[in-house]
Scaffold this motif. Sequence first.
Motif: not given
Length: 90
Positions: A36-63
């Motif tokens: 659960e390292d990724f889960k903690r780092a990204m603060n995922v509590n309720n799956p599914p949790h969707t992230f959209v990451v741009n070409g610079n590695g930045e999370v630009v949208w999540q659901h």
Amino acid sequence: MKLIAISIDDSRNTAKVAPFVNGRGWTYEVYLDPNEDFKRAMNVNNPPHTFVVNGNGEVVWQHIAYQPGDEKALYEVVKKVAAGLPIDKY
């Protein structure tokens, strides 16, 4: 553009992930996060949790969660990010 799935199943259930993925015919990369390292780092509590990451590695949208029809909004966001267009923040 790349689609990646990350399973946050614990170590007792990781053996079930590959048969599930293969049974669905998913062709994208699927990684495991049994500690659960990724889960903690990204603060995922309720799956599914969707992230959209741009070409610079930045999370630009999540659901969080899923309801039928959410994939349409995700598709529109991905098209905008791929085209370098601005999107509404999450």
